[in-house]
Design a protein around this motif. Sequence first.
Motif, PDB file in Angstrom:
ATOM      1  N   SER A 134     -11.029  -7.527   1.856  1.00 15.81           N
ATOM      2  CA  SER A 134     -10.862  -6.188   1.279  1.00 15.81           C
ATOM      3  C   SER A 134      -9.754  -5.476   2.040  1.00 15.81           C
ATOM      4  O   SER A 134      -9.555  -5.706   3.234  1.00 15.81           O
ATOM      5  CB  SER A 134     -12.161  -5.370   1.377  1.00 15.81           C
ATOM      6  N   GLY A 135      -9.023  -4.627   1.336  1.00 17.09           N
ATOM      7  CA  GLY A 135      -7.935  -3.888   1.982  1.00 17.09           C
ATOM      8  C   GLY A 135      -7.504  -2.725   1.110  1.00 17.09           C
ATOM      9  O   GLY A 135      -7.908  -2.629  -0.058  1.00 17.09           O
ATOM     10  N   ILE A 136      -6.693  -1.844   1.672  1.00 14.48           N
ATOM     11  CA  ILE A 136      -6.224  -0.692   0.896  1.00 14.48           C
ATOM     12  C   ILE A 136      -4.706  -0.596   0.990  1.00 14.48           C
ATOM     13  O   ILE A 136      -4.126  -0.794   2.056  1.00 14.48           O
ATOM     14  CB  ILE A 136      -6.919   0.606   1.358  1.00 14.48           C
ATOM     15  N   VAL A 137      -4.060  -0.368  -0.159  1.00 16.98           N
ATOM     16  CA  VAL A 137      -2.602  -0.182  -0.194  1.00 16.98           C
ATOM     17  C   VAL A 137      -2.339   1.272   0.198  1.00 16.98           C
ATOM     18  O   VAL A 137      -2.760   2.187  -0.494  1.00 16.98           O
ATOM     19  CB  VAL A 137      -2.036  -0.450  -1.610  1.00 16.98           C
ATOM     20  N   PHE A 138      -1.677   1.492   1.339  1.00 12.54           N
ATOM     21  CA  PHE A 138      -1.466   2.882   1.751  1.00 12.54           C
ATOM     22  C   PHE A 138      -0.046   3.349   1.489  1.00 12.54           C
ATOM     23  O   PHE A 138       0.266   4.523   1.653  1.00 12.54           O
ATOM     24  CB  PHE A 138      -1.861   3.089   3.226  1.00 12.54           C
ATOM     25  N   LYS A 139       0.808   2.438   1.041  1.00 16.17           N
ATOM     26  CA  LYS A 139       2.180   2.848   0.762  1.00 16.17           C
ATOM     27  C   LYS A 139       2.866   1.768  -0.071  1.00 16.17           C
ATOM     28  O   LYS A 139       2.603   0.583   0.114  1.00 16.17           O
ATOM     29  CB  LYS A 139       2.906   3.021   2.105  1.00 16.17           C
TER      30      LYS A 139
END
Length: 688
Positions: free
Chosen positions: A309-314
Amino acid sequence: MKYNTRNIGIIAHVDAGKTTLSERLLYYTGLIHKIGNVDDGNTTMDKDIQERNRGITISSAAVSTQWKKGGNIYNINIIDTPGHIDFAVEVERSLRVLDSVVAVFCASSGVQPQTENVWFQAEKHGTSKICFINKMDRIGADFFAVLKDIEMKLNAVPMALQIPIGAENSFEGVIDLIRMKALYWIDENGETIVEKEIPHDYFSNAEEYRMKLLETLAEYDETFFDVFMNTEHQITIEMIMETVQRVCRSGAAVPVLCGSAFKNKGIQPLLDAVVTYLPAPDQLADIQGKDPKTEEVIEWKRNEGKPFSGIVFKVVIDKHMGRLAMLRIYSGKIKSGDTVQNVRTGESFRISRILQMQSDKTLSLEEGKAGDIVALTGIKDAKTGDSLSSVERPILLEAITIPAPVIRVSIEPKTNGDEKSFGLVLAKIQEEDPSLVVERDQQTGETLLSGLGELHLEVTLEKIRLNHGIEINQGKPKVSYREILTETRIHREKLSKQNGGSGQFADISFEIGPRDSNEHGLEFINMIKGGVIPTEFIPSVEKGFRAAMESGPLKGYPLESMKVTLLDGSFHAQDSAAMDFEIAARDGFKSAARQCSPRLLEPVMQVEIQSIEEHTGAITADINRRRGIITSIDEKSGRKIFTAEIPLASTFGYISDLRTLTSGRASISMKLSHYALVPDFIANTLIT
């Protein structure tokens, strides 16, 4: 040798020396071999042409480096965030994915408005913090005054781990209060540290601050309290360091160090403190997310054994590599060629390459694992805040909050030939910066660009010119007002259409008006009894009102807040559908909102001006002329500090006006404070 990761951000007010500090961190960790300086325009972190020209950080730069301490190698991911309020979204999205921050303060200016802003943003995310009081060599530097400032303005408990030896021109080194040693940097590049006994005239001060440190630790850590109170126990250096680590990670108190990044003093102890006291990703609380289908809450440990799992922050659009999605990995691991899912869109795609960012350079990686910050290529349609996960076990993580724009300007390309590429470029810059909004004015057909401040728009338009070669005509900046209802009314709205076959029918009776609290958004209360409107249609009524709030009854500005109570209604067994109730709510709002004495709201900025005594009269008169209210006037290091609340509409061109007014002897910083009612004499000119 074990590897360990620290994900840190560097946060501060404009001009506290963040980028200079970042540059030194990279130099001492061996990532760069020549020190760059902001004034020379050759820093590693500020690569953009404008960043060099303006001497400020505009977009957050990410870089990975390593630091050796005690036989261990620590991998440090550093994000240098902007200090200017107009780039608040850059700070917000960086803080969302970082585990801890180094807050940088100028030793003579102390805690400034934007420092407060970013500090409380970090608090909101529960981020561990270390403070670094920089510019100890500057005129007016006062370490102990800044400690007091941190306590009073940031409501924090500072723990000085060091005190300075001297200040201003006589700043020589620091006293390590844990080991009770004096540290001096003897060569120009600051690579050689000499450890000596504490100078005689600093000894009593060092003892006093060491005792303060031990008392703070005893107050916030039970284990240490027992040792501290038991006189038979010897308090060891290891014991103090372990307690500082626990207290720092719990957020109860913050370690404070000092130095001068520009003069290459105090950086190595800061790096040691980062790896010693700040948490590794696996030492943080479990990640929380939702199952996108069932909405069930999922909790996972932050380790490689869990699904990815991960989040695109830019999102960065690079001219050589195309679209790069900057990703923080929270759990599991990924390799090139793996298939992952974008939880927002439900689409799956294959990862082409995994890259590690070395500021403007990149390094290909075999895999990315829990705790890493990487860039991915081959990702279509990813936006800031998107959750990526394994296809088998999707998890939706909390998104990134994007602040609403407060200022807009009409724009068009100077030449017709640029018309086509103009649209593409606007789409591209919106992808990279989600706090920019591009829309078309329905009445005039103009293209409007909205952002977080004058500088934000100025930088964006300059970027279009410099990076894409498009010259732009722009109108005068306009304020993004909001609207509010000030009275409550009851209204009935009936939609009834027969057009052959199944018709449309919805009937709602509701009370509409202002909210009782100061909360934003829609407060929707459902008072329907006995199924006069079926339960499944109620969310559509709420959805209709929520959508209607986007365009207020006065001038079409969004409504700040509103309360709607659904009282009664009826439906038709054959003709009623969810969409009919949504339409009825939208139409009902249009009819009823006009009767609720709507008023305009304008953004009000909190402004801080620093100047010298002789300009006090001119600055005060100018604030009054701008419909401003002075909330305080303080004095610090021989300078006057004015804090005022000024409507955004009156601040256009303020920076250059103030320079003229004070012969360049004043500095100004602004942040959005709140929205307030526009006085009638101004509202009348806006509404006509």
